[in-house]
Write an enzyme that holds these catalytic residues in place. Structure first.
Site, PDB file in Angstrom:
ATOM      1  N   HIS A 245      13.604  26.379  -9.454  1.00 51.72           N
ATOM      2  CA  HIS A 245      12.390  26.525 -10.247  1.00 51.72           C
ATOM      3  C   HIS A 245      11.237  25.697  -9.676  1.00 51.72           C
ATOM      4  O   HIS A 245      10.156  26.225  -9.428  1.00 51.72           O
ATOM      5  CB  HIS A 245      12.661  26.099 -11.691  1.00 51.72           C
ATOM      6  CG  HIS A 245      11.470  26.186 -12.572  1.00 51.72           C
ATOM      7  ND1 HIS A 245      11.073  27.350 -13.178  1.00 51.72           N
ATOM      8  CD2 HIS A 245      10.562  25.255 -12.938  1.00 51.72           C
ATOM      9  CE1 HIS A 245       9.979  27.137 -13.883  1.00 51.72           C
ATOM     10  NE2 HIS A 245       9.647  25.860 -13.751  1.00 51.72           N
ATOM     11  N   HIS A 260       6.107  24.612  -7.012  1.00 50.61           N
ATOM     12  CA  HIS A 260       5.220  23.451  -6.929  1.00 50.61           C
ATOM     13  C   HIS A 260       5.294  22.721  -5.589  1.00 50.61           C
ATOM     14  O   HIS A 260       5.079  21.518  -5.531  1.00 50.61           O
ATOM     15  CB  HIS A 260       5.555  22.449  -8.038  1.00 50.61           C
ATOM     16  CG  HIS A 260       5.588  23.032  -9.399  1.00 50.61           C
ATOM     17  ND1 HIS A 260       4.651  23.916  -9.868  1.00 50.61           N
ATOM     18  CD2 HIS A 260       6.464  22.867 -10.420  1.00 50.61           C
ATOM     19  CE1 HIS A 260       4.941  24.264 -11.104  1.00 50.61           C
ATOM     20  NE2 HIS A 260       6.038  23.646 -11.457  1.00 50.61           N
ATOM     21  N   LYS A 303      -0.037  33.178 -10.526  1.00 51.50           N
ATOM     22  CA  LYS A 303       0.170  31.821 -11.019  1.00 51.50           C
ATOM     23  C   LYS A 303      -1.163  31.302 -11.526  1.00 51.50           C
ATOM     24  O   LYS A 303      -2.105  31.091 -10.754  1.00 51.50           O
ATOM     25  CB  LYS A 303       0.697  30.921  -9.898  1.00 51.50           C
ATOM     26  CG  LYS A 303       0.972  29.478 -10.330  1.00 51.50           C
ATOM     27  CD  LYS A 303       2.176  29.364 -11.218  1.00 51.50           C
ATOM     28  CE  LYS A 303       2.525  27.905 -11.493  1.00 51.50           C
ATOM     29  NZ  LYS A 303       3.657  27.744 -12.409  1.00 51.50           N
TER      30      LYS A 303
END
Length: 370
Positions: A245, A260, A303
């Site tokens: 994730h 990220h 995003k």
């Protein structure tokens, strides 16, 4: 790099963990909040300390989260639960203080000798937009984010081991992950390589001194379960993990969640799979690592606001997120990097455990920077 919005800016990343739990049973705030709702709260007059711990006093806010709000009796109701200086073990003598976290984060920052140097990365951040424009899904940047990256960085052992992990996942939630023997070995290789670095040695030494781990092997075993242990975000058993994730990225309900990491972004952009749209924040650091909060399209999925360290080594990010998850699980974690404050928020995965009731990491993201 410089901030394109003055004062403290909350940098929002994925709240996929929260979205997952909304589908099943009600949970207390703030976990129920969607990314869009949290974005709205942070740029209006919020009634929560979510992402606001120890910010500067602002008379326009309905309630406050600054260091003196308890003295004046005007704290938000969740100040104590989100911003407490002492978290972690149940006994106060075992608690890790905010000052200790800031001290070890500075040591980790200084120890990151594998980070990119100024000449290793040339960014083209282009257009800065306001938070109210992040939902527009407009591509305001005709050129890629990365103009140049010195790919010799990627031959360093921790970078190479990290990159080998990125193709081990299916990005769509709801599809079970099944690791081959080689992929499991790649997880062990990554952990072995990062534990050779000064960054992870600093973190282990600190946590060992804090009585969190009795040996380095215990620490490594816990990191493997914490980050690589599988759980279900969708209908399929074992379709996700904290590492997938946070670092690799996922797609859920037509949206990008997590994702990220600057190395992942660069490699996907190079392949034409990521289209950089804009940014809302460009951090105050004048060297790497820095922080950028941006909007982008990942092979057809948007995003809205995703923040990432830029130019950091894999072990640096892994260390800071692990520190925050261990010391402030499910809460805001106040760091200090090169003299600048930075706050990270983690969430635990509460639907399953490992070992003696320990929890996997669900997500970790940057929530604020000065």
């Amino acid at each position: 790099m410089r901030a394109c919005i003055p004062l403290v800016l909350a940098v929002l990343c994925s709240l996929a963990w929260a979205e997952d739990h909304k589908e099943s049973e009600p949970l207390p705030q703030p976990e129920e909040e969607t990314e869009e709702a949290l974005t709205s709260n942070l740029y209006s007059a919020p009634t929560s300390c979510q992402g606001r711990c120890y910010e500067a006093f602002d008379k326009h806010h309905q309630c406050h989260c600054n260091a003196r709000c308890q003295e004046f009796g005007n704290c938000c109701k969740d100040f104590e639960s989100l911003c407490s200086d002492h978290e972690g073990f149940s006994h106060s003598s075992d608690a890790i203080t905010k000052e200790e976290i800031q001290s070890i984060s500075e040591k980790i920052y200084r120890a990151d000798t594998n980070k990119a140097q100024k000449e290793d990365i040339i960014l083209n951040s282009q257009n800065c937009i306001s938070p109210s424009e992040t939902r527009d899904q407009r591509d305001r940047c005709p050129k890629p984010l990365f103009t140049y990256v010195n790919e010799k960085l990627f031959s360093k052992p921790t970078y190479a081991a990290f990159i080998n992990l990125l193709n081990n996942y299916q990005r769509a939630t709801g599809h079970g992950e099944h690791f081959s023997a080689q992929e499991l070995a790649e997880q062990d290789t990554f952990l072995r390589e990062i534990m050779k670095t000064a960054v992870m040695k600093e973190l282990y030494s600190f946590l060992h001194h804090q009585n969190r781990y009795g040996s380095e092997q215990e620490f490594i075993d816990d990191l493997k379960n914490m980050w690589f242990g599988l759980y279900s975000r969708g209908n399929e058993e074992g379709d996700s993990s904290g590492f997938e994730h946070v670092f690799s990225g996922e797609v859920k309900k037509g949206k990008v969640t997590g994702f990220h990491n600057w190395i992942r972004f660069y490699l996907e952009e190079k392949e034409g799979l990521v289209d950089y749209y804009s940014h809302i924040y460009d951090g105050p650091w004048d060297s790497y690592p820095d922080v950028l909060a941006m909007q982008f399209n990942w092979d057809g999925y948007y995003k809205e606001v995703g923040s990432a360290f830029i130019g950091s080594s894999p072990e640096f990010e892994f260390a800071l997120y692990s520190l925050c998850f261990i010391a402030r699980p499910g809460k805001v974690c106040q760091l200090s990097l090169g003299g600048y404050p930075l706050a990270v928020r983690t969430y635990t995965w509460d639907k399953s455990t490992y070992g003696n009731g320990k929890k996997h990491i669900a997500t970790a993201y940057i929530v604020s920077s000065a």
